[in-house]
Motif scaffolding. Structure first.
Motif, mmCIF file in Angstrom:
data_model
loop_
_atom_site.group_PDB
_atom_site.id
_atom_site.type_symbol
_atom_site.label_atom_id
_atom_site.label_comp_id
_atom_site.label_asym_id
_atom_site.label_seq_id
_atom_site.Cartn_x
_atom_site.Cartn_y
_atom_site.Cartn_z
ATOM 1 N N TYR A 15 29.457 -116.739 -17.974
ATOM 2 C CA TYR A 15 30.049 -115.424 -18.226
ATOM 3 C C TYR A 15 30.879 -115.426 -19.509
ATOM 4 C CZ TYR A 15 28.380 -113.792 -13.720
ATOM 5 O OH TYR A 15 27.576 -113.427 -12.671
ATOM 6 N N ILE A 18 28.410 -114.966 -22.288
ATOM 7 C CA ILE A 18 28.049 -113.541 -22.422
ATOM 8 C C ILE A 18 29.161 -112.806 -23.171
ATOM 9 C CG2 ILE A 18 27.734 -111.365 -21.174
ATOM 10 C CD1 ILE A 18 26.376 -113.014 -18.936
ATOM 11 N N TYR A 49 20.681 -116.103 -28.159
ATOM 12 C CA TYR A 49 20.021 -115.607 -26.955
ATOM 13 C C TYR A 49 19.172 -116.688 -26.279
ATOM 14 C CZ TYR A 49 21.937 -111.010 -27.492
ATOM 15 O OH TYR A 49 22.825 -109.964 -27.548
ATOM 16 N N LEU A 52 21.818 -118.608 -24.363
ATOM 17 C CA LEU A 52 22.261 -117.781 -23.240
ATOM 18 C C LEU A 52 21.246 -117.827 -22.092
ATOM 19 C CD1 LEU A 52 24.322 -115.717 -22.126
ATOM 20 C CD2 LEU A 52 22.969 -113.938 -23.260
ATOM 21 N N TRP A 68 17.501 -112.168 -15.017
ATOM 22 C CA TRP A 68 18.363 -112.480 -16.161
ATOM 23 C C TRP A 68 17.655 -112.212 -17.479
ATOM 24 C CZ3 TRP A 68 23.300 -112.454 -15.632
ATOM 25 C CH2 TRP A 68 23.841 -112.736 -14.383
ATOM 26 N N PHE A 72 19.356 -109.775 -20.233
ATOM 27 C CA PHE A 72 19.728 -110.213 -21.576
ATOM 28 C C PHE A 72 18.936 -109.477 -22.653
ATOM 29 C CE2 PHE A 72 21.064 -114.328 -19.378
ATOM 30 C CZ PHE A 72 22.349 -113.844 -19.177
ATOM 31 N N MET A 75 20.796 -106.291 -22.877
ATOM 32 C CA MET A 75 22.075 -106.525 -23.544
ATOM 33 C C MET A 75 21.876 -106.614 -25.060
ATOM 34 S SD MET A 75 24.761 -109.642 -22.881
ATOM 35 C CE MET A 75 24.497 -110.795 -24.216
#
Length: 127
Positions: A15, A18, A49, A52, A68, A72, A75
């Motif tokens: 987190y 992120i 990314y 991530l 996820w 992402f 996002m």
């Protein structure tokens, strides 16, 4: 998938990752050094990314990878759109593409079996 012994730590760091990407995406852009790489910015987007997504394939079972991956990608797209709206950053389709490719690469690595890095870290750490 083996359960992680320190899953709360790994989730917390995920987190934070992120949050870091969101903050770095929305603060004024730093002047990157000229390393002679025309696409350095795109490589940084891809790498962020990729890391991530690869992080989240470490802490989730394979049936959650798709969730996820979609989150992402959304996002990355949303942050690019917001960058175009805030005035001191700019919208860039190539950045968007690099974000998506990074997520897909991390997802693909997870599907290919590169999803045990944190398990190995814990094996060494908890000996």
């Amino acid at each position: 998938m083996e359960p992680l012994q320190r899953s709360r730590l790994w989730w917390g760091l995920g987190y934070l990752l992120i949050a870091f990407i969101v903050v770095v995406s929305l603060v004024p852009a730093p002047d990157l050094p000229d390393l002679g790489i025309d696409w350095l910015d795109k490589l940084l987007h891809f790498a962020a990314y990729l890391v991530l997504m690869l992080w989240f394939v470490q802490i989730n079972p394979p049936d959650r990878y798709g969730f996820w991956m979609r989150m992402f990608i959304k996002m990355g797209l949303a942050l690019e759109i917001v960058q175009g709206m805030i005035g001191y950053r700019m919208f860039d389709l190539w950045d968007m593409g690099a974000n998506v490719l990074g997520v897909l690469a991390g997802w693909g690595l997870g599907r290919a079996g590169v999803n045990r890095i944190l398990v190995k870290v814990e094996e060494v750490w908890l000996r």
